[in-house]
Design an enzyme around this catalytic site. Structure first.
Site, PDB file in Angstrom:
ATOM      1  CB  CYS A 162      -0.936  -0.023   1.185  1.00  0.00           C
ATOM      2  SG  CYS A 162      -1.851  -1.571   1.251  1.00  0.00           S
ATOM      3  CG  HIS A 301      -1.869   4.370   5.187  1.00  0.00           C
ATOM      4  ND1 HIS A 301      -1.757   4.238   3.827  1.00  0.00           N
ATOM      5  CD2 HIS A 301      -1.995   3.103   5.674  1.00  0.00           C
ATOM      6  CE1 HIS A 301      -1.801   2.954   3.500  1.00  0.00           C
ATOM      7  NE2 HIS A 301      -1.952   2.244   4.595  1.00  0.00           N
ATOM      8  CD  GLU A 312      -2.125   7.713   9.088  1.00  0.00           C
ATOM      9  OE1 GLU A 312      -3.109   6.964   8.926  1.00  0.00           O
ATOM     10  OE2 GLU A 312      -1.656   8.452   8.192  1.00  0.00           O
ATOM     11  CE  LYS A 334      -5.339   4.443   1.737  1.00  0.00           C
ATOM     12  NZ  LYS A 334      -4.451   5.565   2.137  1.00  0.00           N
ATOM     13  CG  HIS A 339      -6.286   0.872   1.095  1.00  0.00           C
ATOM     14  ND1 HIS A 339      -5.353   1.528   0.313  1.00  0.00           N
ATOM     15  CD2 HIS A 339      -5.588   0.308   2.111  1.00  0.00           C
ATOM     16  CE1 HIS A 339      -4.153   1.346   0.820  1.00  0.00           C
ATOM     17  NE2 HIS A 339      -4.265   0.621   1.907  1.00  0.00           N
ATOM     18  CG  PHE A 398      -0.081  -5.836   4.197  1.00  0.00           C
ATOM     19  CD1 PHE A 398      -0.550  -5.206   5.342  1.00  0.00           C
ATOM     20  CD2 PHE A 398      -0.997  -6.540   3.419  1.00  0.00           C
ATOM     21  CE1 PHE A 398      -1.889  -5.275   5.710  1.00  0.00           C
ATOM     22  CE2 PHE A 398      -2.341  -6.614   3.778  1.00  0.00           C
ATOM     23  CZ  PHE A 398      -2.788  -5.978   4.923  1.00  0.00           C
TER      24      PHE A 398
END
Lengths: 411, 75
Positions: A162, A301, A312, A334, A339, A398
């Site tokens: 991502c 994010h 975050e 998002k 996403h 990830f």
């Protein structure tokens, strides 16, 4: 060598619109690009919603045969790049070896992989397409853009889940800054709405399972239940500042900072104290010459998983300090797009450039029940008018990959 | 349907052009058909005809594809 890097072109393909203008105006209005999955029948899955790109016709930008031999991921990359290349005017590339492509994707041709596995299992090895490998490999969108525009410098993908889009733009910035290229097509693309892919994300319990599109992608909201997968692409034309100025290019913003770290902690979970992500933000702020008191927009994010949202929030407090963090204007777009994985950082960099030039920040839609542990200003529900000095975009993937881009108006 | 018509139809579908534009002597390069394209086309025709086509020579023209199929069918 430390050259300045500016944005001179932008292109977007997203669940809230194709083209930067539609993408941006729909985000400001609080549009929701999430809806029932139509690309396949999701009856076997626990989640049934996604952010699909609607009414996308690849043959608007590619020949019929080429479009058929390009995975949807590459088709998005080409459409976004075509818009970006149109918006930047005549690039005047005299030496093609000084022009590069940095294009990220988390996965590559996911649908191509699934289709060919199905052929293999159902009809045997002789029915696997000769285009399976070239359509599937994650570097192909970068390679195809190099072919399309005759850019003979480095063409390379960033594959950091991502964070791919942000890493591609950050690495492209470094390539120009340190003299390895003068012009770069940079961004990210993803097309993950594929049954095996969503089955995998479901198995991880990573996806929201709500069937209500307004209760699915809920960053920083205590009702959140995971992210909503989405697709699309974002592309920037990055250019060395003096050359852009000399050719009279319209400049959409300047990339002034890039921070990148790895949590080195867990395959999928972010480090709970936010230290890895916080360090990436701090590095970007340092390069950007951030000073306390500046008005800062943060494109979070903000995936809508509790692991991300808490880490975050901590990361921003670590990087800015508790007091400055409370003054930040933060939104997770998002909430509107879902996403977009490897494309997310790229379209979110476009959001940052637009926030600075338009003096307005898009909201985090559907944020009705704030999580008390996420106690910053996430611009709930409606856009925020205001002038900002600096915009940053966070992307965490990830593998523990963290990237933060810092953008200013070019002055 | 004879083999040429079968091949011409397959190529026309792949290329998104009219079948009347395809003639036996046309160079595949001219049509924008590369080795991956012809491999893909042969695979589809294998399925349709229930034969296995092993290529021993390079395919240059539309007729070369027709010949390759005809010899496979004969075998």
């Amino acid at each position: 060598m430390n050259r300045r890097v500016v944005i001179t072109g932008m292109g977007a393909v997203s669940p809230v619109g194709i083209g930067v203008d539609a993408f941006w105006s729909n985000l400001l209005e609080g549009a929701n690009g999430i809806g029932p999955i139509t690309l396949f029948d999701p009856c076997n899955l626990r989640s049934s919603l996604a952010g699909e790109v609607k009414e996308f016709d690849p043959t608007k930008r590619q020949e019929f045969k080429d479009a058929n031999h390009t995975d949807r991921c590459g088709q998005f990359a080409i459409a976004a790049a075509a818009e970006a290349m149109e918006s930047c005017g005549d690039l005047q590339v005299a030496d093609p070896y000084r022009a590069a492509v940095y294009l990220g994707t988390g996965i590559g041709g996911f649908a191509t992989t699934e289709n060919n596995c199905r052929r293999l299992f159902e009809s045997g090895a002789r029915r696997v397409s000769p285009f399976f490998v070239p359509m599937m490999i994650a570097n192909m969108p970068a390679g195809m853009l190099a072919i399309r525009y005759g850019f003979c410098g480095q063409a390379i993908p960033a594959v950091t889940a991502c964070a791919s889009g942000s890493h591609a733009i950050g690495e492209a910035t470094r390539a120009i800054r340190h003299g390895y290229a003068d012009v770069v097509i940079a961004g990210g693309a993803e097309a993950p709405i594929v049954e095996v892919g969503l089955a995998g994300f479901n198995a991880m319990k990573a996806l929201a399972t709500s069937t209500n599109a307004n209760e699915a992608s809920l960053p920083f909201d205590k009702r959140r239940g995971g992210f909503v997968p989405a697709e699309g692409a974002g592309v920037l034309i990055l250019e060395e500042y003096e050359r852009a100025k000399a050719r009279g290019a319209k400049i959409y913003g300047e990339i002034v900072g890039y921070g990148t770290t790895c949590d080195a902690y867990h395959m999928t979970a972010p480090k709970p104290d936010g230290s890895g992500a916080g360090k990436a933000v701090a590095l970007a702020l340092e390069e950007a010459g951030w000073r306390p008191g500046e008005r800062v927009y943060v494109n979070a994010h903000g995936t809508g998983t509790s692991l991300n949202d808490l880490a975050e929030t901590k990361a921003l407090k670590l990087a800015f300090g508790e007091e400055e963090a409370r003054k930040l204007a933060i939104s997770s777009t998002k909430s509107s797009t879902g996403h977009m994985l490897g494309a997310a950082g790229a379209v979110e960099a476009i959001v940052c450039a637009k926030v600075l030039s338009e003096n307005v920040a898009p909201p985090t839609i559907n944020l009705l029940e704030p999580d008390p542990e996420c106690d910053l200003d996430y611009i709930p529900l409606v856009k925020r008018e205001g002038s900002f000095d600096l915009a940053i975009s966070n992307s965490f993937g990830f593998g523990g990959h963290n990237a933060c881009l810092a953008i200013r108006r070019c002055e | 349907m004879d083999t040429f018509q079968l091949v011409a139809r397959g190529l026309a579908t792949h290329l998104g052009i009219d079948v009347s534009e395809i003639t036996p002597e046309l160079e595949l390069m001219e049509l924008g058909v590369d080795s991956l394209d012809s491999a893909e086309l042969l695979m589809e025709l294998e399925t349709k005809l229930g034969v296995e086509i092993e290529l021993t020579e390079k395919l240059s023209t539309v007729q070369d594809i027709v010949t390759a199929i005809d010899s496979a069918v004969k075998d």
